[in-house]
Scaffold this motif. Structure first.
Motif, PDB file in Angstrom:
ATOM      1  N   GLN A 196      -6.604   1.851   5.176  1.00 60.74           N
ATOM      2  CA  GLN A 196      -6.021   2.670   3.921  1.00 60.74           C
ATOM      3  C   GLN A 196      -4.800   3.515   4.419  1.00 60.74           C
ATOM      4  OE1 GLN A 196      -6.108   1.703   0.785  1.00 60.74           O
ATOM      5  NE2 GLN A 196      -7.780   0.204   1.597  1.00 60.74           N
ATOM      6  N   ILE A 197      -3.618   3.608   3.710  1.00 60.34           N
ATOM      7  CA  ILE A 197      -2.641   4.680   4.204  1.00 60.34           C
ATOM      8  C   ILE A 197      -3.129   5.785   3.419  1.00 60.34           C
ATOM      9  CG2 ILE A 197      -0.174   5.120   4.105  1.00 60.34           C
ATOM     10  CD1 ILE A 197       0.339   2.217   4.054  1.00 60.34           C
ATOM     11  N   ILE A 198      -3.242   6.818   4.341  1.00 60.06           N
ATOM     12  CA  ILE A 198      -3.598   8.049   3.543  1.00 60.06           C
ATOM     13  C   ILE A 198      -2.609   9.201   3.593  1.00 60.06           C
ATOM     14  CG2 ILE A 198      -6.130   7.683   3.997  1.00 60.06           C
ATOM     15  CD1 ILE A 198      -6.057   9.677   6.418  1.00 60.06           C
ATOM     16  N   ALA A 199      -1.672   8.992   4.430  1.00 58.01           N
ATOM     17  CA  ALA A 199      -0.565   9.932   4.692  1.00 58.01           C
ATOM     18  C   ALA A 199       0.664   9.081   4.864  1.00 58.01           C
ATOM     19  CB  ALA A 199      -0.829  10.607   5.938  1.00 58.01           C
ATOM     20  N   TYR A 200       1.938   9.348   4.538  1.00 54.57           N
ATOM     21  CA  TYR A 200       3.054   8.603   4.858  1.00 54.57           C
ATOM     22  C   TYR A 200       4.290   9.491   4.578  1.00 54.57           C
ATOM     23  CZ  TYR A 200       7.036   5.502   3.363  1.00 54.57           C
ATOM     24  OH  TYR A 200       8.161   4.815   3.552  1.00 54.57           O
ATOM     25  N   LYS A 211       0.870  -1.101   0.137  1.00 51.17           N
ATOM     26  CA  LYS A 211      -0.152  -0.044  -0.061  1.00 51.17           C
ATOM     27  C   LYS A 211       0.832   1.207   0.028  1.00 51.17           C
ATOM     28  CE  LYS A 211      -3.994  -2.128   2.076  1.00 51.17           C
ATOM     29  NZ  LYS A 211      -5.108  -2.116   3.368  1.00 51.17           N
ATOM     30  N   LEU A 212       1.977   1.392   0.706  1.00 49.24           N
ATOM     31  CA  LEU A 212       2.847   2.365   0.774  1.00 49.24           C
ATOM     32  C   LEU A 212       3.620   2.629  -0.612  1.00 49.24           C
ATOM     33  CD1 LEU A 212       6.118   2.189   1.343  1.00 49.24           C
ATOM     34  CD2 LEU A 212       5.265   1.356   3.591  1.00 49.24           C
ATOM     35  N   ILE A 213       4.016   1.699  -1.138  1.00 47.20           N
ATOM     36  CA  ILE A 213       4.636   1.756  -2.471  1.00 47.20           C
ATOM     37  C   ILE A 213       3.450   2.282  -3.526  1.00 47.20           C
ATOM     38  CG2 ILE A 213       5.665   0.618  -4.356  1.00 47.20           C
ATOM     39  CD1 ILE A 213       7.441  -1.042  -2.254  1.00 47.20           C
ATOM     40  N   LEU A 252       6.397   6.309   8.626  1.00 49.55           N
ATOM     41  CA  LEU A 252       5.178   6.798   9.294  1.00 49.55           C
ATOM     42  C   LEU A 252       4.174   6.729   8.610  1.00 49.55           C
ATOM     43  CD1 LEU A 252       3.993   8.292  11.561  1.00 49.55           C
ATOM     44  CD2 LEU A 252       5.087  10.337  10.486  1.00 49.55           C
ATOM     45  N   MET A 253       3.172   6.098   9.008  1.00 52.86           N
ATOM     46  CA  MET A 253       1.628   5.983   8.088  1.00 52.86           C
ATOM     47  C   MET A 253       0.794   6.446   8.966  1.00 52.86           C
ATOM     48  SD  MET A 253       2.656   1.834   6.876  1.00 52.86           S
ATOM     49  CE  MET A 253       3.326   1.554   8.415  1.00 52.86           C
ATOM     50  N   GLY A 254      -0.106   7.084   8.432  1.00 53.85           N
ATOM     51  CA  GLY A 254      -1.419   7.615   8.907  1.00 53.85           C
ATOM     52  C   GLY A 254      -2.555   6.652   8.212  1.00 53.85           C
ATOM     53  N   ILE A 255      -3.142   5.973   9.044  1.00 51.69           N
ATOM     54  CA  ILE A 255      -4.189   4.844   8.372  1.00 51.69           C
ATOM     55  C   ILE A 255      -5.461   5.366   8.867  1.00 51.69           C
ATOM     56  CG2 ILE A 255      -4.551   2.209   8.523  1.00 51.69           C
ATOM     57  CD1 ILE A 255      -1.510   1.913   9.238  1.00 51.69           C
ATOM     58  N   GLU A 256      -6.446   5.183   7.846  1.00 55.76           N
ATOM     59  CA  GLU A 256      -7.748   5.358   8.000  1.00 55.76           C
ATOM     60  C   GLU A 256      -8.497   4.288   7.163  1.00 55.76           C
ATOM     61  OE1 GLU A 256     -10.089   9.375   8.196  1.00 55.76           O
ATOM     62  OE2 GLU A 256      -9.917   8.769   6.455  1.00 55.76           O
ATOM     63  N   ASN A 257      -9.334   3.646   8.061  1.00 58.56           N
ATOM     64  CA  ASN A 257     -10.125   2.506   7.292  1.00 58.56           C
ATOM     65  C   ASN A 257      -9.374   1.559   6.476  1.00 58.56           C
ATOM     66  OD1 ASN A 257     -12.683   3.672   8.388  1.00 58.56           O
ATOM     67  ND2 ASN A 257     -12.576   5.145   6.604  1.00 58.56           N
TER      68      ASN A 257
END
Length: 150
Positions: free
Chosen positions: A59-63, A22-24, A52-57
């Motif tokens: 899904q990675i929405i910030a990284y 997901k991050l890639i 560093l990952m921001g995860i919502e539902n």
């Protein structure tokens, strides 16, 4: 401001295959496709970074990638700063930078941070106390500047 984002920091070896995928995927979606920039995203530095990952539902929405001193620059550094296009204009980028700066202090005991910032984001990074320390230069065909926070 969203309050259901879970923030997670992982060493490369601790990332799950799903997280890595997901991050890639997010990095390629933005840095390669959206910015129309052909470059080698898999640069051999992910192994050294904290992720560093921001995860919502789910899904990675910030990284962002976080590096200790001498793993990227002389100072600790933050790179691959990204917010999913579907989640922009929600101040998530500011939350991401706050978490990244705090994580560098916590994990590396560092306050001096260097970044290679896309030039058009200079004001964004200035709100996080970064200051321009170089003339503009091209990195992967995109104007950048080096910025430092001390």
């Amino acid at each position: 401001m969203p309050n259901n984002i879970q923030w997670k920091i992982s060493a490369f070896q601790a990332l799950t295959l799903d997280e890595l995928y997901k991050l890639i995927q997010l990095r390629i979606e933005v840095f390669v496709v959206e910015q129309n920039c052909v470059y080698q995203d898999i640069d051999g530095k992910d192994h050294k970074a904290l992720h560093l990952m921001g995860i919502e539902n789910g899904q990675i929405i910030a990284y962002a990638r976080l590096f200790k001193p001498n793993d990227y620059f002389d100072n600790a550094s933050i790179g691959r700063v990204i917010v999913n296009p579907t989640h922009r204009a929600k101040a998530i980028g500011h939350q991401l930078m706050d978490h990244a700066i705090n994580a560098i202090h916590h994990h590396f005991n560092q306050t001096n941070i260097t970044i290679s910032a896309q030039l058009y984001l200079q004001q964004f990074y200035e709100t996080h106390q970064f200051h321009q320390t170089s003339e503009p230069y091209l990195e992967d065909g995109i104007p950048h500047i080096q910025m430092k926070r001390t």
